[in-house]
Motif scaffolding. Sequence first.
Motif, short mmCIF file in Angstrom:
data_model
loop_
_atom_site.label_atom_id
_atom_site.label_comp_id
_atom_site.label_asym_id
_atom_site.label_seq_id
_atom_site.Cartn_x
_atom_site.Cartn_y
_atom_site.Cartn_z
N ILE A 135 31.63 57.12 34.29
CA ILE A 135 33.05 56.74 34.35
C ILE A 135 33.98 57.94 34.33
CG2 ILE A 135 32.80 54.37 33.51
CD1 ILE A 135 33.57 55.16 30.81
N GLU B 191 38.37 61.31 28.03
CA GLU B 191 38.78 59.91 28.21
C GLU B 191 37.56 59.00 28.35
OE1 GLU B 191 41.37 58.26 27.85
OE2 GLU B 191 41.40 56.52 29.20
N LEU C 51 36.69 55.87 26.00
CA LEU C 51 36.43 54.50 26.49
C LEU C 51 35.07 54.00 25.99
CD1 LEU C 51 37.75 54.83 30.18
CD2 LEU C 51 38.83 53.56 28.29
N ARG D 221 35.27 50.58 23.80
CA ARG D 221 34.88 49.34 24.49
C ARG D 221 33.88 48.51 23.69
NH1 ARG D 221 34.72 51.53 30.70
NH2 ARG D 221 36.93 51.24 31.14
N PHE E 24 42.36 53.21 17.11
CA PHE E 24 42.85 54.34 16.33
C PHE E 24 44.04 53.89 15.50
CE2 PHE E 24 45.39 58.35 16.15
CZ PHE E 24 44.59 58.98 15.21
N ARG F 254 48.07 51.91 25.24
CA ARG F 254 46.97 52.23 26.16
C ARG F 254 45.97 53.20 25.54
NH1 ARG F 254 47.72 52.57 32.44
NH2 ARG F 254 47.42 50.36 32.08
N LYS F 255 46.45 54.15 24.77
CA LYS F 255 45.55 55.20 24.29
C LYS F 255 44.95 54.91 22.91
CE LYS F 255 45.22 58.71 27.19
NZ LYS F 255 43.91 59.13 27.70
N TYR F 256 45.67 54.23 22.06
CA TYR F 256 45.22 54.11 20.68
C TYR F 256 44.63 52.75 20.34
CZ TYR F 256 48.02 58.33 19.98
OH TYR F 256 48.55 59.58 20.06
N LYS G 220 36.91 56.11 35.86
CA LYS G 220 36.64 55.76 37.25
C LYS G 220 36.58 54.24 37.46
CE LYS G 220 32.85 56.92 39.37
NZ LYS G 220 31.55 57.61 39.55
N ASP G 221 36.23 53.52 36.38
CA ASP G 221 36.10 52.07 36.49
C ASP G 221 37.37 51.34 36.02
OD1 ASP G 221 35.89 52.68 33.84
OD2 ASP G 221 34.08 51.51 33.46
#
Lengths: 129, 257
Positions: free
Chosen positions: A14, A87, A91, A95, A101, A125-127, B50-51
């Motif tokens: 990814i 990143e 993820l 996930r 966080f 989006r990030k935490y 990427k996904d």
Amino acid sequence: MLNYEYQLEEILDISGVDIGRCMKCGRCSASCPSYDEMEHRPHQFITYLARGDVAALLESDALWQCLACFSCVQRCPRDVKPANLIEAVRLAAIRPKGAEFLTVEEVEAKFAPDMPQQLLVAAFRKYMR
Amino acid sequence: MNFDYYPGCTLKTKAAGLEAGARRAARALGFELCEIADWQCCGAVYPLGKDAHAEKLPSIRALKAAENAARPLVTLCSACHHVLKRVNDDAAKNKDFRDTIARYDEDLAYGGGATVLHYLEVLRDFVGFEELSRRVVKPLTGRKIGAYYGCMLLRPSVVMAFDDPENPTIIEDFIRALGGEAVNYPLRAECCGGYISLSNEAKANELSRKILADAARLDAEFLITACPLCAYNIRKQNQLPIYYFTEILEEALDVKL
Ligand code: SF4
Ligand code: SF4
């Protein structure tokens, strides 16, 4: 161990990063404004993944310290894109576990009336998941 | 010439000044920003995985609308500009991404045909800074202004193609076109801390103050930016004032309300 092998593969996939391109010059870390905050520095993400040490990175606080400023991506002489790798590990960490966080309640507690929406959207989006 | 326009989540509220000035200045300069219908928030942060496909759909919808209207898509917020330009690049270059989006909803099939422009690029490449300077009514003579680029307009330059990522000049040229003096301070493209100001405020303060100290050292009176989050982080330090670039634009064109 099998588990981590799968995660290593997933992270590399990814991220889209070819870690074999890295020549260990350290320029990414030298460019990183968050360097002092990072338990694992940008160049170390590559070193750790190259030797399959996924566990340490999945637990690393560095996942939450990247500012997405793209200095490392811009300045890497080998076009490795370290931020994409960080990143991808983030993820892989959030996930399956649903790790967050910051929780919604924590964000609420930190809210200030003059904060731009952009900040809250970025933080979600990030935490958070 | 008219442009399609993508405002983004912050420009109707906390950064309303960024938009209002841009619209008034556009009219004075002879173009119109046509807001696209039913736009959705871009997400503020470009999804690097990427996904990550679903996260890019709001951008795809906006890009497709602009392609259908056959007009470039203009943004004002650095973050929107960053996300839209990168998603557009993905659609143009990544067949897997295109196919996945089209499989999800064939109405969203999109090949990257739109052009994404920042308002500053419109000023530079369509209006022209020379023409802009001829239109100035109240020049900012004697004002020492620091351009604060931050991260998202410039990096990664292979995709953003906005300006030289290490030594940009577009905002300095803009300041000079308005009759002001551009203060060329070294940290103008360094990060203010971005969204870390929520989780680690001390870090954002430290980074923002470094930038401010650098600009103050070279006698900047104030900074200008295109990013609401940069504006927030910098303003909080109570050192130099920071304005949106469109605020000084409308002042110089004398169209400020
Ligand atoms: S993108 Fe993240 S890792 Fe890369 S330089 Fe910026 S803060 Fe550091
Ligand atoms: S800058 Fe690029 S080549 Fe150098 S250590 Fe970092 S990732 Fe490797």
